[in-house]
Scaffold this motif. Sequence first.
Motif, mmCIF file in Angstrom:
data_model
loop_
_atom_site.group_PDB
_atom_site.id
_atom_site.type_symbol
_atom_site.label_atom_id
_atom_site.label_comp_id
_atom_site.label_asym_id
_atom_site.label_seq_id
_atom_site.Cartn_x
_atom_site.Cartn_y
_atom_site.Cartn_z
ATOM 1 N N ARG A 183 12.133 14.428 -6.451
ATOM 2 C CA ARG A 183 11.217 14.003 -5.397
ATOM 3 C C ARG A 183 10.154 13.081 -6.002
ATOM 4 O O ARG A 183 9.479 13.438 -6.968
ATOM 5 N N LEU A 188 0.291 7.486 -0.513
ATOM 6 C CA LEU A 188 0.416 7.901 0.881
ATOM 7 C C LEU A 188 -0.936 7.713 1.556
ATOM 8 O O LEU A 188 -1.985 7.938 0.954
ATOM 9 N N THR A 201 5.918 12.664 -2.168
ATOM 10 C CA THR A 201 6.366 12.349 -0.814
ATOM 11 C C THR A 201 6.652 13.619 -0.025
ATOM 12 O O THR A 201 7.233 14.574 -0.533
ATOM 13 N N ALA A 244 11.538 7.406 0.646
ATOM 14 C CA ALA A 244 10.304 8.160 0.859
ATOM 15 C C ALA A 244 9.575 7.503 2.026
ATOM 16 O O ALA A 244 8.881 6.494 1.867
ATOM 17 N N ASP A 246 7.027 8.209 3.983
ATOM 18 C CA ASP A 246 5.578 8.096 4.042
ATOM 19 C C ASP A 246 5.060 7.052 3.047
ATOM 20 O O ASP A 246 4.109 6.319 3.339
ATOM 21 N N VAL A 247 5.684 6.967 1.899
ATOM 22 C CA VAL A 247 5.345 5.902 0.958
ATOM 23 C C VAL A 247 5.681 4.543 1.578
ATOM 24 O O VAL A 247 4.890 3.587 1.515
ATOM 25 N N ALA A 260 9.137 3.127 -2.380
ATOM 26 C CA ALA A 260 9.754 4.071 -1.444
ATOM 27 C C ALA A 260 11.265 4.097 -1.562
ATOM 28 O O ALA A 260 11.910 5.043 -1.100
#
Length: 437
Positions: A183, A188, A201, A244, A246-247, A260
């Motif tokens: 992960r 963010l 993330t 990812a 949110d990234v 991301a």
Amino acid sequence: MNSIDETHNPARTSWITSAQSHPDFPIQNLPFGIFSNDGGAPRGGVAIGDFILDLAALAQSSLLDGAARQAADAASGDSLNPLLALTADPRRALRRAVSALLDSNSTHRDAVTPMLHPAIACTLQLPARIGDYTDFYVGIHHATNVGLLFRPDNPLLPNYKHVPIGYHGRASSVRVSGTPVLRPHGQLKATHAPAPELAVTRRLDYELELGVWIGKGNAPGVAIPIEEAGQHIAGFSLLNDWSARDVQAWEYQPLGPFLAKSFQTTVSPWIVTAEALAPFRIAQPGRPEGDPAPLPYLCGVDDQAQGALAITLEVTITSERMRAEGHAPLRLSQGPASNMYWTVAQMVTHHSVNGCNLNPGDLLGTGTISGPTRHAYGSLLELSNGGAHPVELPTGETRTFLEDGDILSLSGRMEAKDRVSIGFGPCSGLVLAAQKR
């Protein structure tokens, strides 16, 4: 386009028992990959049933000659780049020779048997040294679904139906199926937060894609015409471009994906050749009425007639708890690979139209392939509607995005009337907790 020959004959069977009715690797497939075993060096192999045929050993035998030997020699090292760099003719000659050697009527069983290794005892590697990786965005239903989340009144941007959208990904972090996924961290920014933070993330996702392996390259400054694009496509695999979300939401404007996406992309280990896929070519779905016609350099009569592929793609998930309790993998989605607005040939042609040179072993991703309905969505971002509607697992657990301990698996099956079905083999990854920073 590639022609159909005796290697595709549905009546052909192999003296290797496990090849009969094998879900992925009957004698009609014969994909290429790189394997190692017993401490030996990585080298080229061909998947057949539950075994791998050693191409380095085959090249040193007296069973091949001419173009077939040339191709086997090229596949004897620790990557398939030399094989991919050849034209399709030597690759096709090797396919025909291997098919004949493995045929039920072959008189060479005793000579070939020592060259076979149980796949379960082998380690599979990336099939090629990837110089460049480009990810496209040709799954129109995915583009529409994601666009609706962020631009409900205008989901597709004006250029989408005029140009195959793509971006350059990170070749160094492409990994073979089975490699765990750590992960990732990234910047963010919560909607109402005054500033971003560096954090793990919380919205790890998958993307269901096809990988396209470039064969013969083109010289710098020389564009590939749409009529010749197929000569530069060596084969296909499955591809999962882990994301990812949110990234991505914070960083992607104005230049697009970066951290991301660059932490890991997973591919299946076997290259299913363009020759093996000849019986599964279908017409590219017609564009809806009112859509613009592509510019002339992207228009090919043959490409529109048989530039799509009859592949059914599927995604499954198992959580750590599901495995502990003995639950079967849960299917998240299933749909056809023909849900692509642009063909692979159009992707290749557009990639080179500015003079960009493609090289043997370059990897293209199609972008997420989703269908028009929920059961065929190719990412959790779509399935959970941006996290608003969780997916329920058999244990009662729910997922809006991937959790640590989840195993996410892609599969693909090529099917056509009166033909033997073939597949890609596994494309999976186990999500592990992030490393401490």
